[in-house]
Design an enzyme around this catalytic site. Structure first.
Site, mmCIF file in Angstrom:
data_model
loop_
_atom_site.group_PDB
_atom_site.id
_atom_site.type_symbol
_atom_site.label_atom_id
_atom_site.label_comp_id
_atom_site.label_asym_id
_atom_site.label_seq_id
_atom_site.Cartn_x
_atom_site.Cartn_y
_atom_site.Cartn_z
ATOM 1 N N CYS A 274 0.846 -1.203 0.000
ATOM 2 C CA CYS A 274 0.000 0.000 0.000
ATOM 3 C C CYS A 274 0.876 1.245 0.000
ATOM 4 O O CYS A 274 0.434 2.311 0.429
ATOM 5 C CB CYS A 274 -0.915 0.004 1.223
ATOM 6 S SG CYS A 274 -2.145 -1.303 1.239
ATOM 7 N N ASP A 300 -2.520 -2.087 -3.430
ATOM 8 C CA ASP A 300 -3.256 -0.835 -3.586
ATOM 9 C C ASP A 300 -2.595 0.068 -4.615
ATOM 10 O O ASP A 300 -3.188 1.040 -5.054
ATOM 11 C CB ASP A 300 -3.328 -0.108 -2.233
ATOM 12 C CG ASP A 300 -4.160 1.165 -2.287
ATOM 13 O OD1 ASP A 300 -5.288 1.113 -2.814
ATOM 14 O OD2 ASP A 300 -3.683 2.217 -1.811
ATOM 15 N N GLU A 305 -0.398 3.266 -13.326
ATOM 16 C CA GLU A 305 -1.756 3.486 -12.828
ATOM 17 C C GLU A 305 -2.516 4.397 -13.776
ATOM 18 O O GLU A 305 -1.972 5.419 -14.200
ATOM 19 C CB GLU A 305 -1.705 4.103 -11.427
ATOM 20 C CG GLU A 305 -1.101 3.155 -10.399
ATOM 21 C CD GLU A 305 -1.072 3.726 -8.984
ATOM 22 O OE1 GLU A 305 -1.472 4.903 -8.806
ATOM 23 O OE2 GLU A 305 -0.660 2.999 -8.065
ATOM 24 N N HIS A 323 -5.582 2.514 -5.443
ATOM 25 C CA HIS A 323 -4.782 3.529 -4.747
ATOM 26 C C HIS A 323 -5.639 4.301 -3.738
ATOM 27 O O HIS A 323 -5.762 5.531 -3.793
ATOM 28 C CB HIS A 323 -4.160 4.493 -5.760
ATOM 29 C CG HIS A 323 -2.890 5.124 -5.268
ATOM 30 N ND1 HIS A 323 -1.807 5.363 -6.072
ATOM 31 C CD2 HIS A 323 -2.517 5.569 -4.044
ATOM 32 C CE1 HIS A 323 -0.837 5.921 -5.380
ATOM 33 N NE2 HIS A 323 -1.244 6.066 -4.135
ATOM 34 N N LEU A 324 -6.183 3.564 -2.784
ATOM 35 C CA LEU A 324 -7.107 4.148 -1.813
ATOM 36 C C LEU A 324 -6.480 4.401 -0.450
ATOM 37 O O LEU A 324 -7.182 4.773 0.493
ATOM 38 C CB LEU A 324 -8.321 3.209 -1.620
ATOM 39 C CG LEU A 324 -9.183 2.935 -2.842
ATOM 40 C CD1 LEU A 324 -10.329 2.002 -2.469
ATOM 41 C CD2 LEU A 324 -9.724 4.232 -3.430
#
Length: 572
Positions: A274, A300, A305, A323-324
Site C-alpha cells: 500500500c 493498492d 496506474e 490507490h485508496l
C-alpha cells in the site's frame, strides 16, 4: 478567458456569496468536487491554482486569507487551466495532475508546488529544483488512513473477503471455498519503519502478531520502544509470513521485491503493498502467485496506474484496490490543510516544513541562524566576484561553535551567493546545489575547531580551472551582525553590505592618500576604509565601502595610480 475563471461573476460578487452562503461541505473520499473556475477570496498578491479536487475544509486557510487569490480549476478545460497556471505563484495538486517539466516551464511566476499527500511521483522534482521551485508534501495527514488500509488489505487477503462477497451476491453459499487464516501468531515483516510503518506495527501488535522490521535508519533503541525486532532484509525475507512495504520509491528501492527476493521468502508467503507502485517487480510477483510460492498478494498501488491490462488483476489470490490508501474524508482534509498552510508560509516568507527538495528550517533554528545565513550568502557572493575564470571547487570550512545541523543550510547559502555572481539564471536555496553539480563545481564542507580567536569562523575558498584560489572568512559579532574578517589571508573588518572597492596594492607611503584624493575628485564618498597587510612594504589590500558604485572610468583611473596592482568593484 477571464470569464471562465470567474464563472461569470466579479470577485466582489463571489466574495459576497461566500459570506452569505452556508459553509460548504467536504466531498466524500474519492468523490469528484464540482468544478469551480473562480477566484475565492481577495485579489491579493498571491495567486494559487488548485488543479485537483481538494475539500473546502482542507483549503480553509487559503479561502480565509486576505492576500490570496485562489483559482480552482479541477475539471476545467485546457485553455482555462493554462490561463490559471500562467498567473499562479503556487500550484496545489493531488496525484491526478502531472507536473511535468513542460508545465513548470509554462508557469513563469511559480514559486512553490504543494502535493496534498505523501508521494511526489507525479512531479518532476529535477525540473522544479532547477527552476528554484520549492516542492512540499503532506507526509503526516494520511498516516492513520494508510495504516488502517494496510490492515484492511491484510484481513481481506487472510479471509478472502472480496471473493466471498462476490460469490454471495452471485447467489452462492460456498463456505468451504473460503477457508482463511488468522493473523494472530503470524510473523509480519515490515519493510520501512517510518511513520506509517510504525502505525502498522502498533496495530499488528494488537492482533498478537510477531513484528519484525527492516529499515537501515531504524535504531535498536527505537525498535525496542516500538516492541519491534530490528532485522536484516535477508532475515525478514526468510522469516516473515506476511510482508508489507512502507518505503519510498527510489532508485535503490525500485523492484526491491524481485524474483531473487521472492526466492528467499517462505513458501506460501503473503505480500501487501500500500506504499508505492514500482517497489515490486510485477512480472516476478505474477509468476510466484501462479506457482504458489506466494500464496496471495494485496495491492493498492501499481507500477502503471491505472493498471489496465495488468495480469495480476486476473488472479484469484490477489486483492486489489485503486490507490485508496489515503482516501478517507479525514485524511484528505488533513493533507489539504497541512499543505495549504505550508504553501502560505513559503509565499509569505515564513519558515516552512515538509519540503522534499529543500532542507526546511524550524522557526527556532532559522532565528538562531539568521545572521549566519546572511554571512554565508555574503561570503559566497564576495568570493564569487573575486574569481575570474571558471570555478572548479568551492571549499567551505566551519570553525568553532557551528553545530553539525547548521552545515546543510549554511552550505546552500554559500553556494547560492557564489553562483549568483557566476550565472545569468535565477539561483536560490532550492536549486543552488543542483546547479553546482550540473556545472561540475565540487562543493566540500568540513568542521574544524580553529577559529583564530572568534567564537565562530566561516571560511569560503574557491579554486578556478588554472588552480588559482581566492578566499574570504567571516564571523557574526554579537549585536553587530556579519563581518568579513579575512580576505585572501589579509586581516580586515568589513560589513558585507553595499558597494565595496577591493584594491590590491603595495604597502608604501602615500598610496592610501592618492586613492582617497582620486575618489574625491570623482565625487565618490568613502564610508569606511580597511587596510590589511602581512609584511611592511609588501603586498597589501584596501577595502573601501562607498556610497555609490564607482563607474568604469573611476576604476580605470585607480588602476593607473602608482603602486596599485588591481581594483575590483563589488556590490554585496
Amino acid at each position: 478567458m477571464t470569464d471562465r475563471l470567474l464563472a461569470g461573476k466579479t470577485a466582489t460578487e463571489t466574495a459576497t456569496e461566500r459570506t452569505a452562503a452556508p459553509a460548504p461541505t467536504s466531498p466524500a473520499a474519492g468523490e469528484q468536487a464540482a468544478p469551480s473556475f473562480l477566484t475565492a477570496g481577495a485579489r491579493g498578491p498571491y495567486v494559487i491554482a488548485v488543479a485537483d479536487p481538494l475539500s473546502d475544509d482542507g483549503l480553509k486557510a487559503l479561502l480565509d486569507a486576505d492576500d490570496v487569490e485562489l483559482l480552482r480549476v479541477d475539471g476545467a478545460d485546457e485553455a482555462t487551466r493554462r490561463e490559471a497556471f500562467a498567473r499562479a505563484d503556487a500550484l496545489l495538486v493531488r496525484s491526478q495532475t502531472k507536473v511535468t517539466r513542460e508545465l513548470i516551464a509554462d508557469m513563469p511566476k511559480l514559486k512553490v508546488i504543494g502535493r496534498a499527500g505523501v508521494g511526489v511521483d507525479n512531479i518532476d522534482l529535477d525540473a522544479a529544483t532547477e527552476r528554484g521551485v520549492i516542492v512540499l508534501n503532506a507526509p503526516y495527514g494520511n498516516m492513520i488512513a494508510a495504516a488502517e488500509h494496510t490492515l484492511a488489505m491484510m484481513l481481506a487477503l487472510a479471509r478472502h473477503i472480496p471473493r466471498a462477497h462476490q460469490s454471495l451476491v452471485a447467489g452462492r453459499w460456498d463456505r468451504k471455498a473460503f477457508l482463511g487464516f488468522e493473523l494472530a501468531g503470524k510473523t509480519l515483516g515490515i519493510v520501512g519503519l517510518g511513520r506509517i510503518g510504525q502505525e502498522v506495527a502498533k496495530r499488528a501488535k494488537a492482533f498478537e502478531m510477531r513484528v519484525i522490521a527492516y529499515d537501515p535508519y531504524l535504531t535498536e533503541e527505537r525498535a525496542r520502544a516500538l516492541a519491534v525486532e530490528k532485522v536484516s532484509f535477508e532475515t525478514l525475507l526468510a522469516e516473515a509470513d506476511i510482508i508489507t512495504l512502507h518505503t519510498p520509491l527510489t532508485d535503490e528501492t525500485r523492484n526491491l521485491i524481485d524474483a531473487a527476493a521472492i526466492a528467499r521468502m517462505k513458501d506460501g508467503v503473503r505480500i501487501v503493498n500500500c506504499a508505492r507502485g514500482g517497489l515490486i517487480d510485477e512480472r516476478a510477483l505474477y509468476d510466484a502467485l501462479v506457482s504458489g510460492k506466494v500464496a496471495g498478494a494485496a495491492l493498492d498501488v501499481f507500477a502503471e496506474e491505472p493498471p489496465a491490462g495488468n495480469p495480476l488483476l486476473d488472479l484469484p489470490n490477489v486483492v486489489v484496490t485503486p490507490h485508496l490508501g489515503a482516501s478517507t474524508v479525514e485524511a484528505q482534509e488533513l493533507v489539504a490543510r497541512d499543505v495549504a498552510q505550508e504553501v502560505l508560509n513559503v509565499l509569505r516568507g515564513r519558515p516552512f516544513k515538509n519540503s522534499v527538495n529543500f532542507p526546511s528550517l524550524a522557526p527556532d533554528v532559522y532565528a538562531r541562524l539568521k545572521d549566519d545565513l546572511a554571512l554565508a550568502d555574503a561570503l559566497g557572493r564576495f568570493v564569487g566576484a573575486l574569481i575570474e575564470r571558471a570555478p572548479t571547487r568551492l571549499r567551505i570550512t566551519y570553525g568553532g561553535a557551528f553545530g553539525p545541523d547548521d552545515e546543510a543550510a549554511l552550505t546552500r547559502a554559500v553556494v547560492q551567493g557564489f553562483l549568483k555572481r557566476q550565472l545569468d539564471i535565477h539561483v536560490n536555496f532550492v536549486n543552488a546545489l543542483f546547479l553546482a553539480k550540473q556545472r561540475r563545481l565540487a562543493v566540500t564542507a568540513e568542521m574544524t575547531p580553529r577559529t583564530e580567536g572568534f567564537e565562530k569562523l566561516l571560511t569560503v575558498e574557491a579554486t578556478d580551472e588554472t588552480g588559482a584560489s581566492f578566499s574570504a572568512a567571516g564571523t557574526v559579532l554579537n549585536g553587530l551582525g556579519p563581518r568579513i574578517v579575512k580576505v585572501d589571508g589579509f586581516s580586515v573588518d568589513v560589513v558585507p553590505r553595499g558597494p565595496i572597492l577591493y584594491v590590491h596594492h603595495h604597502d608604501r607611503p602615500g598610496v592610501i592618500g592618492r586613492v582617497g584624493t582620486l575618489l574625491g575628485r570623482h565625487g565618490v564618498n568613502i564610508a569606511t576604509m580597511q587596510v590589511g597587510r602581512r609584511d611592511e612594504g609588501g603586498r597589501a589590500i584596501m577595502m573601501l565601502t562607498v556610497d555609490h558604485p564607482p563607474g568604469p572610468d573611476v576604476l580605470a583611473d585607480l588602476e593607473r595610480l602608482d603602486d596599485i596592482d588591481r581594483v575590483r568593484a563589488l556590490t554585496l
